[in-house]
Design an enzyme around this catalytic site. Sequence first.
Site, PDB file in Angstrom:
ATOM      1  N   HIS A  88       3.609   6.973   1.104  1.00 12.66           N
ATOM      2  CA  HIS A  88       2.183   7.171   1.360  1.00 12.66           C
ATOM      3  C   HIS A  88       1.764   8.529   0.805  1.00 12.66           C
ATOM      4  O   HIS A  88       2.519   9.482   0.829  1.00 12.66           O
ATOM      5  CB  HIS A  88       1.907   7.146   2.877  1.00 12.66           C
ATOM      6  CG  HIS A  88       0.485   6.925   3.211  1.00 12.66           C
ATOM      7  ND1 HIS A  88      -0.438   7.945   3.222  1.00 12.66           N
ATOM      8  CD2 HIS A  88      -0.201   5.802   3.487  1.00 12.66           C
ATOM      9  CE1 HIS A  88      -1.629   7.457   3.539  1.00 12.66           C
ATOM     10  NE2 HIS A  88      -1.511   6.157   3.697  1.00 12.66           N
TER      11      HIS A  88
ATOM     12  N   ASP B 149       1.121  -1.314   5.380  1.00 12.99           N
ATOM     13  CA  ASP B 149       1.222  -2.628   4.715  1.00 12.99           C
ATOM     14  C   ASP B 149       2.589  -3.269   4.864  1.00 12.99           C
ATOM     15  O   ASP B 149       2.756  -4.440   4.497  1.00 12.99           O
ATOM     16  CB  ASP B 149       0.903  -2.450   3.218  1.00 12.99           C
ATOM     17  CG  ASP B 149      -0.544  -2.049   3.017  1.00 12.99           C
ATOM     18  OD1 ASP B 149      -0.795  -1.022   2.371  1.00 12.99           O
ATOM     19  OD2 ASP B 149      -1.419  -2.758   3.559  1.00 12.99           O
TER      20      ASP B 149
END
Length: 427
Positions: free
Chosen positions: A306, A363
């Site tokens: 991320h 996700d």
Amino acid sequence: MSNIATLEIDGKKYEFPVVVGTENEVAIDIEKLRGETGAITLDPGYKNSGSCQSAITFLDGEQGILRYRGYSIEDLASKSNFLEVSYLLIFGELPTAAELEKFENTIRKYTLVHEEMKNIIDGFPKTAHPMGVLASLTSALTAFNPKSVNVANDKEMYEAVCKTMGKFLVIATWTYRKAMGYPLNYYDNTKGYVENFMQLMFALPTGPYKPNPVVVDALDKLFILHADHEQNCSTSTVRMVGSSHAGLFASISAGVSALWGPLHGGANQAVLEMLEEIQKDGGDADKYLAKAKDKNDPFRLMGFGHRVYKNFDPRAKIIKKAADDVLSSLGVEDPVLNIAKKLEESALQDEYFKSRNLYPNVDFYSGIIYRAMGIPTEMFTVLFAIGRLPGWIAQWKEMRVNKEPIGRPRQVYVGEPHREFKPADKR
Ligand code: SDX
């Protein structure tokens, strides 16, 4: 902390104000940098650049903290509901019961989508990706709602917010119905927002439909977890497009397109496709971890890493628990969930991932729940968009109400210096 930052260029010193946020984030205000020094900053991907000051969402990537308007994501996911969180993000406060009822009833005023929108969706092949259809339909809403919103008028803004919340949900499900060759459903104003998502998606005219309450509750939580995430790629896109005073539907449509990318919201679909590929290839998680670490191999561990979280994505923790709960409550045994857990376990102990602070993100597990709910893989990012809609609306509204300037970054030119034009016979 000094409130002045000093920069020295060519032996000359320049001073710039330092801005400190509510959570002690520090920024150097360089609004006057080019005017005073002639220089600009360079920051590909804006990894170190703040585009705005915002009061909507706070996240701390090192601590794994996420808060909407000061409330922790853990509290909101366990104690609130999606419409209430949408109201909080957009209007800044948790609604009273009366305010929430008015919000839901005003949304219901706008849940009928113009019948001629069906002509537009009929123009798409059944094979069109739902995100491309959704981006087009969202932009097309402007054609049927051409009056631009006066953001200074609270009532107009409120109505535009509710219209967007109402119509976007319906057209998002139409993308699935179109792909399946099913008739398009209508919102049922006697039902809740998330329950309506399920009936819009799965109810068939041939018989009654009652969504599983476990699925509705899990989806409500998932939508809350996706609702906003400060200045991510798609939200920055919505702000950028809106900064030219393009309308709300046009700005949201641009956000849908940005979210579609596999490095962003499209990752939830890419995760499932990756897990299915690993399963088909014998389920050897370690083989794929090696591929992800191999610089010569384009394979990336989707759902991992991320831009901001250099610790666990707090949403991933909540979704992982929800995945276990939903699958066991639905009695679903999904081998890809076990592959996902094995991948996570191995990656979290692996030097390559640890040294780069690569953890599962929002996700990584969401697709597994969606699949257990019977949501087709190509619709996963559409569900991300439904969850992110209130965040996009809130950020667009904040940018416009604060009268922020049109976004127009500078560049450093590295092309050819001036040269004389050559006629074709001289080239
Ligand atoms: C979302 O911004 C947001 O808030 C987004 C989001 C939201 O709510 O809006 O949280 C939603 O988009 C989550 C992210 C979903 N994307 C993915 O899961 C795709 C896989 N992840 C990556 O591609 C990547 O981690 C990004 C795009 C998410 C972040 O990339 P960065 O910050 O630009 O980091 P990078 O590409 O510079 O990587 C740093 C290092 C590199 O190695 P070195 O060059 O230092 O040797 O980490 C490696 C990368 O190769 N790396 C990975 C990896 N992610 C980063 N290696 C293998 N697998 C990965 N997934």
